[in-house]
Enzyme design. Structure first.
Site, short mmCIF file in Angstrom:
data_model
loop_
_atom_site.label_atom_id
_atom_site.label_comp_id
_atom_site.label_asym_id
_atom_site.label_seq_id
_atom_site.Cartn_x
_atom_site.Cartn_y
_atom_site.Cartn_z
N HIS A 13 4.13 13.63 47.07
CA HIS A 13 3.24 13.15 48.13
C HIS A 13 4.10 12.57 49.24
O HIS A 13 4.89 11.65 49.02
CB HIS A 13 2.27 12.10 47.60
CG HIS A 13 1.32 11.60 48.65
ND1 HIS A 13 0.09 12.19 48.89
CD2 HIS A 13 1.41 10.56 49.53
CE1 HIS A 13 -0.52 11.55 49.86
NE2 HIS A 13 0.25 10.56 50.27
N CYS A 14 3.96 13.11 50.44
CA CYS A 14 4.75 12.66 51.59
C CYS A 14 3.93 11.63 52.37
O CYS A 14 2.88 11.95 52.92
CB CYS A 14 5.12 13.85 52.49
SG CYS A 14 6.02 13.39 53.97
N PHE A 15 4.43 10.41 52.43
CA PHE A 15 3.70 9.36 53.13
C PHE A 15 3.79 9.51 54.64
O PHE A 15 2.90 9.06 55.37
CB PHE A 15 4.23 7.98 52.71
CG PHE A 15 3.86 7.60 51.31
CD1 PHE A 15 2.61 7.07 51.03
CD2 PHE A 15 4.74 7.79 50.26
CE1 PHE A 15 2.24 6.72 49.74
CE2 PHE A 15 4.39 7.45 48.97
CZ PHE A 15 3.14 6.91 48.71
N GLY A 47 1.10 11.84 55.22
CA GLY A 47 -0.16 11.45 54.59
C GLY A 47 -0.78 12.57 53.80
O GLY A 47 -2.00 12.65 53.69
N ASN A 48 0.06 13.45 53.23
CA ASN A 48 -0.45 14.65 52.57
C ASN A 48 0.47 15.00 51.41
O ASN A 48 1.65 14.62 51.39
CB ASN A 48 -0.49 15.81 53.57
CG ASN A 48 -1.49 16.86 53.16
OD1 ASN A 48 -2.10 16.78 52.10
ND2 ASN A 48 -1.67 17.86 54.02
#
Length: 275
Positions: free
Chosen positions: A122-124, A127-128
């Site tokens: 999950h890439c902050f 946001g996805n």
């Protein structure tokens, strides 16, 4: 969980602010400072070439960033043959279904509230979740972000070199630039704009190195046919030729994706969707 959700909102806003500041500094400060005499500037001057290069890198980085966000993970249970969405979510939440029981490396993300096929992480900053649908665009985003930071770093060093009449021929000059600048700033010998540019130089260096290292590590995992989720969970993957692993992520039209930000075409994911 609350902290992670807050980070999921703050991190994209932070990235967009850095991108906006970088664009403003390049267009309104660095590039104009390269024009000594606009009336005698040749058509293919270094300033114009640098401006075109920066716009190309920025457009690809921002374009792939948008595509990573738009290419969201699959809706709950839809298209993955995992059954009804509500039942799948319930199974994942109560732990009765293992994350990889539907498809290899399939994972339900609590932050996204969606299922991701070939989940990587999950890439902050976007946001996805990153999976089979947006992996190629995510790698291109990291690549062009690192190149844009490197371009901004070089232009910023050229600007500071001219503004402060200093040379960066000695590598130690960059390492000692920040402490010397802080002392000069508080003594009044350094302008606020110049101090801000110097701080941005170190920020561009850090972001550029982080994105480049992340991109290289991600490419190594792709060549091995693995994802970060599989490595973290200790999943065993079937050995395949590295060319097949690359084609699965980048598709057949990989060269087009290197030049312009486009959705992945010709990958296994889209072939499954067409079926």
């Amino acid at each position: 969980m609350l902290v992670l959700r807050l980070l999921n909102v703050v991190a994209p806003a932070y990235f967009l602010c850095i991108s906006l500041v970088t664009f403003v500094l390049q267009i309104f400060l660095f590039i104009p400072s390269m024009f000594r005499d606009p009336s005698t500037t040749p058509l293919f001057s270094p300033a114009l070439l640098h401006g075109a290069l920066f716009l190309f890198l920025s457009a690809n980085a921002l374009g792939n960033y948008v595509l990573v966000i738009q290419s969201s993970p699959e809706d709950l249970g839809k298209g993955l043959n995992l059954g009804e969405g509500a039942e799948v979510v319930a199974d994942w939440l109560d732990g009765s279904r293992s994350p990889g029981s539907g498809l290899p490396s399939t994972h339900f993300c609590r932050l996204c509230a969606r299922v991701t096929q070939r989940h990587d992480h999950h890439c902050f900053f976007t946001g996805n979740c990153i999976g089979s649908r947006n992996m190629r665009n995510f790698i291109m985003f990291c690549l062009y972000t690192s190149l844009a930071c490197l371009d901004s770093l070089v232009a910023g060093m050229a600007y500071i070199s001219a503004a402060l009449s200093m040379s960066f021929a000695n590598p130690l000059a960059f390492l000692t630039l920040l402490p010397h600048s802080i002392s000069q700033f508080f003594s009044g010998a350094l302008l606020s704009s110049e101090m801000f540019v110097i701080l941005m130089l170190y920020l561009w260096l850090g972001i550029g190195l982080a994105c480049a290292g992340f991109c290289c590590h991600q490419m190594l995992l792709i060549l091995r046919g693995q994802t970060r989720y599989q490595v973290r969970k200790g999943m065993v993957v079937r050995a395949r030729p590295w060319r097949e692993n690359l084609q699965e992520v980048f598709g057949k039209r990989w060269l087009l994706g290197l030049l312009i930000p486009v959705l992945n075409v010709g990958s296994d994911y889209h072939r499954q969707k067409e079926k």
